[in-house]
Design a protein around this motif. Structure first.
Motif, PDB file in Angstrom:
ATOM      1  N   PRO A   1       7.723   1.644  43.592  1.00 40.86           N
ATOM      2  CA  PRO A   1       7.699   0.238  43.215  1.00 40.86           C
ATOM      3  C   PRO A   1       6.335  -0.425  43.406  1.00 40.86           C
ATOM      4  CG  PRO A   1       9.707   0.734  44.393  1.00 40.86           C
ATOM      5  CD  PRO A   1       8.840   1.964  44.484  1.00 40.86           C
ATOM      6  N   SER A   2       5.952  -1.238  42.425  1.00 42.41           N
ATOM      7  CA  SER A   2       4.699  -2.001  42.366  1.00 42.41           C
ATOM      8  C   SER A   2       3.469  -1.137  42.109  1.00 42.41           C
ATOM      9  CB  SER A   2       4.494  -2.837  43.634  1.00 42.41           C
ATOM     10  OG  SER A   2       5.523  -3.795  43.743  1.00 42.41           O
ATOM     11  N   GLU A   3       3.665   0.141  41.741  1.00 40.61           N
ATOM     12  CA  GLU A   3       2.535   0.999  41.391  1.00 40.61           C
ATOM     13  C   GLU A   3       2.456   1.142  39.873  1.00 40.61           C
ATOM     14  OE1 GLU A   3       1.379   4.110  44.455  1.00 40.61           O
ATOM     15  OE2 GLU A   3       3.569   4.118  44.578  1.00 40.61           O
ATOM     16  N   ILE A   4       1.300   1.630  39.399  1.00 41.11           N
ATOM     17  CA  ILE A   4       1.001   1.732  37.967  1.00 41.11           C
ATOM     18  C   ILE A   4       0.837   3.200  37.586  1.00 41.11           C
ATOM     19  CG2 ILE A   4      -0.689   1.163  36.186  1.00 41.11           C
ATOM     20  CD1 ILE A   4      -1.435  -1.275  37.916  1.00 41.11           C
ATOM     21  N   ILE A   5       1.282   3.534  36.372  1.00 43.67           N
ATOM     22  CA  ILE A   5       1.148   4.889  35.834  1.00 43.67           C
ATOM     23  C   ILE A   5       0.534   4.805  34.446  1.00 43.67           C
ATOM     24  CG2 ILE A   5       2.396   6.974  35.154  1.00 43.67           C
ATOM     25  CD1 ILE A   5       4.752   5.862  36.771  1.00 43.67           C
ATOM     26  N   GLY A   6      -0.380   5.699  34.129  1.00 40.92           N
ATOM     27  CA  GLY A   6      -0.887   5.839  32.773  1.00 40.92           C
ATOM     28  C   GLY A   6      -1.887   4.803  32.324  1.00 40.92           C
ATOM     29  N   GLU A   7      -2.556   4.143  33.265  1.00 39.03           N
ATOM     30  CA  GLU A   7      -3.458   3.044  32.925  1.00 39.03           C
ATOM     31  C   GLU A   7      -4.668   3.478  32.093  1.00 39.03           C
ATOM     32  OE1 GLU A   7      -4.691   4.654  36.903  1.00 39.03           O
ATOM     33  OE2 GLU A   7      -2.799   4.154  35.968  1.00 39.03           O
ATOM     34  N   LYS A   8      -5.062   4.734  32.177  1.00 41.00           N
ATOM     35  CA  LYS A   8      -6.217   5.192  31.396  1.00 41.00           C
ATOM     36  C   LYS A   8      -5.980   5.068  29.895  1.00 41.00           C
ATOM     37  CE  LYS A   8      -8.196   8.414  34.704  1.00 41.00           C
ATOM     38  NZ  LYS A   8      -8.517   9.827  34.956  1.00 41.00           N
ATOM     39  N   ALA A   9      -4.729   5.086  29.492  1.00 37.50           N
ATOM     40  CA  ALA A   9      -4.402   5.029  28.057  1.00 37.50           C
ATOM     41  C   ALA A   9      -4.749   3.695  27.416  1.00 37.50           C
ATOM     42  CB  ALA A   9      -2.916   5.322  27.854  1.00 37.50           C
ATOM     43  N   ILE A  10      -4.904   2.641  28.216  1.00 40.00           N
ATOM     44  CA  ILE A  10      -5.186   1.325  27.624  1.00 40.00           C
ATOM     45  C   ILE A  10      -6.574   0.795  27.953  1.00 40.00           C
ATOM     46  CG2 ILE A  10      -2.722   0.731  27.618  1.00 40.00           C
ATOM     47  CD1 ILE A  10      -3.407  -1.222  29.945  1.00 40.00           C
ATOM     48  N   LEU A  11      -7.415   1.609  28.555  1.00 36.37           N
ATOM     49  CA  LEU A  11      -8.748   1.142  28.950  1.00 36.37           C
ATOM     50  C   LEU A  11      -9.669   0.864  27.778  1.00 36.37           C
ATOM     51  CD1 LEU A  11      -9.441   3.264  32.146  1.00 36.37           C
ATOM     52  CD2 LEU A  11      -8.746   0.873  31.997  1.00 36.37           C
ATOM     53  N   ASP A  12      -9.517   1.595  26.689  1.00 38.79           N
ATOM     54  CA  ASP A  12     -10.317   1.299  25.499  1.00 38.79           C
ATOM     55  C   ASP A  12      -9.536   1.705  24.260  1.00 38.79           C
ATOM     56  OD1 ASP A  12     -10.858   4.082  24.914  1.00 38.79           O
ATOM     57  OD2 ASP A  12     -12.456   4.030  26.388  1.00 38.79           O
ATOM     58  N   ASP A  13     -10.132   1.513  23.097  1.00 40.46           N
ATOM     59  CA  ASP A  13      -9.434   1.782  21.841  1.00 40.46           C
ATOM     60  C   ASP A  13      -9.465   3.254  21.429  1.00 40.46           C
ATOM     61  OD1 ASP A  13      -8.760  -0.869  21.537  1.00 40.46           O
ATOM     62  OD2 ASP A  13     -10.565  -1.349  20.398  1.00 40.46           O
ATOM     63  N   ALA A  14     -10.251   4.053  22.105  1.00 42.99           N
ATOM     64  CA  ALA A  14     -10.331   5.468  21.755  1.00 42.99           C
ATOM     65  C   ALA A  14      -9.004   6.166  22.049  1.00 42.99           C
ATOM     66  CB  ALA A  14     -11.458   6.130  22.558  1.00 42.99           C
ATOM     67  N   PRO A  15      -8.623   7.131  21.226  1.00 38.40           N
ATOM     68  CA  PRO A  15      -7.392   7.877  21.497  1.00 38.40           C
ATOM     69  C   PRO A  15      -7.456   8.540  22.877  1.00 38.40           C
ATOM     70  CG  PRO A  15      -8.232   8.392  19.315  1.00 38.40           C
ATOM     71  CD  PRO A  15      -9.283   7.581  20.020  1.00 38.40           C
ATOM     72  N   TYR A  16      -6.328   8.519  23.575  1.00 38.73           N
ATOM     73  CA  TYR A  16      -6.287   9.093  24.919  1.00 38.73           C
ATOM     74  C   TYR A  16      -5.239  10.200  24.963  1.00 38.73           C
ATOM     75  CZ  TYR A  16      -5.704   9.663  29.892  1.00 38.73           C
ATOM     76  OH  TYR A  16      -5.634  10.215  31.149  1.00 38.73           O
ATOM     77  N   ILE A  17      -5.631  11.340  25.523  1.00 36.01           N
ATOM     78  CA  ILE A  17      -4.719  12.462  25.720  1.00 36.01           C
ATOM     79  C   ILE A  17      -4.302  12.468  27.187  1.00 36.01           C
ATOM     80  CG2 ILE A  17      -4.415  14.958  25.554  1.00 36.01           C
ATOM     81  CD1 ILE A  17      -4.921  13.609  22.855  1.00 36.01           C
ATOM     82  N   ARG A  18      -2.994  12.447  27.440  1.00 35.34           N
ATOM     83  CA  ARG A  18      -2.480  12.418  28.815  1.00 35.34           C
ATOM     84  C   ARG A  18      -2.903  13.670  29.579  1.00 35.34           C
ATOM     85  NH1 ARG A  18      -0.297   7.243  29.719  1.00 35.34           N
ATOM     86  NH2 ARG A  18       1.084   6.708  28.019  1.00 35.34           N
ATOM     87  N   SER A  19      -3.417  13.453  30.785  1.00 40.58           N
ATOM     88  CA  SER A  19      -3.849  14.553  31.650  1.00 40.58           C
ATOM     89  C   SER A  19      -2.706  15.117  32.484  1.00 40.58           C
ATOM     90  CB  SER A  19      -4.937  14.065  32.617  1.00 40.58           C
ATOM     91  OG  SER A  19      -6.041  13.566  31.913  1.00 40.58           O
ATOM     92  N   PHE A  20      -1.650  14.317  32.651  1.00 46.00           N
ATOM     93  CA  PHE A  20      -0.530  14.699  33.489  1.00 46.00           C
ATOM     94  C   PHE A  20       0.777  14.436  32.763  1.00 46.00           C
ATOM     95  CE2 PHE A  20      -3.874  13.099  36.383  1.00 46.00           C
ATOM     96  CZ  PHE A  20      -4.125  14.280  37.085  1.00 46.00           C
ATOM     97  N   SER A  21       1.851  14.940  33.325  1.00 43.50           N
ATOM     98  CA  SER A  21       3.200  14.625  32.874  1.00 43.50           C
ATOM     99  C   SER A  21       3.835  13.692  33.887  1.00 43.50           C
ATOM    100  CB  SER A  21       4.046  15.897  32.762  1.00 43.50           C
ATOM    101  OG  SER A  21       3.531  16.762  31.785  1.00 43.50           O
ATOM    102  N   ALA A  22       4.838  12.917  33.436  1.00 44.79           N
ATOM    103  CA  ALA A  22       5.537  12.002  34.337  1.00 44.79           C
ATOM    104  C   ALA A  22       7.030  12.012  34.005  1.00 44.79           C
ATOM    105  CB  ALA A  22       4.985  10.591  34.204  1.00 44.79           C
ATOM    106  N   THR A  23       7.843  12.242  35.028  1.00 50.22           N
ATOM    107  CA  THR A  23       9.296  12.163  34.892  1.00 50.22           C
ATOM    108  C   THR A  23       9.840  11.329  36.041  1.00 50.22           C
ATOM    109  OG1 THR A  23       9.668  14.193  36.161  1.00 50.22           O
ATOM    110  CG2 THR A  23       9.519  14.418  33.780  1.00 50.22           C
ATOM    111  N   THR A  24      10.982  10.699  35.802  1.00 50.51           N
ATOM    112  CA  THR A  24      11.580   9.893  36.858  1.00 50.51           C
ATOM    113  C   THR A  24      12.206  10.807  37.907  1.00 50.51           C
ATOM    114  OG1 THR A  24      13.554   9.687  35.494  1.00 50.51           O
ATOM    115  CG2 THR A  24      11.998   7.853  35.445  1.00 50.51           C
TER     116      THR A  24
END
Length: 93
Positions: free
Chosen positions: A61-84
């Motif tokens: 709770p109150s933490e952030i995931i995947g913030e690199k994807a919105i830092l700029d307009d360049a396409p971003y490829i996820r470096s990690f996987s995330a599951t609940t």
């Protein structure tokens, strides 16, 4: 500090995603366009090497995931996987 756990029920219903334990948020190698705020629950972050999961973190709770994807307009490829890891409520941006 903004406390995501204090979101009203109406805001949660309108803006948040409710997920069950084991649901996939994104996979390593996916194109990313969004980030997530964890409102409730826990998310497992990991990467895979030759089919073997390597844990990175448990995000709560109150933490952030995947913030690199919105830092700029360049396409971003996820470096990690995330599951609940547990049932979770996430605010997707």
């Amino acid at each position: 500090m903004f406390n995501l756990q204090e979101l009203t029920a109406d805001v949660r219903k309108e803006l948040c995603r409710n997920l069950s334990a084991g649901d996939k948020l994104f996979k390593q190698g996916d194109h990313g366009k969004t980030m997530y705020f964890v409102v409730d629950g826990y998310v497992k972050i990991f990467y895979e090497v030759k089919g073997i999961e390597r844990p990175v973190a448990i995000v709560g709770p109150s933490e952030i995931i995947g913030e690199k994807a919105i830092l700029d307009d360049a396409p971003y490829i996820r470096s990690f996987s995330a599951t609940t890891k547990t049932d979770a409520t996430l605010l997707e941006v």
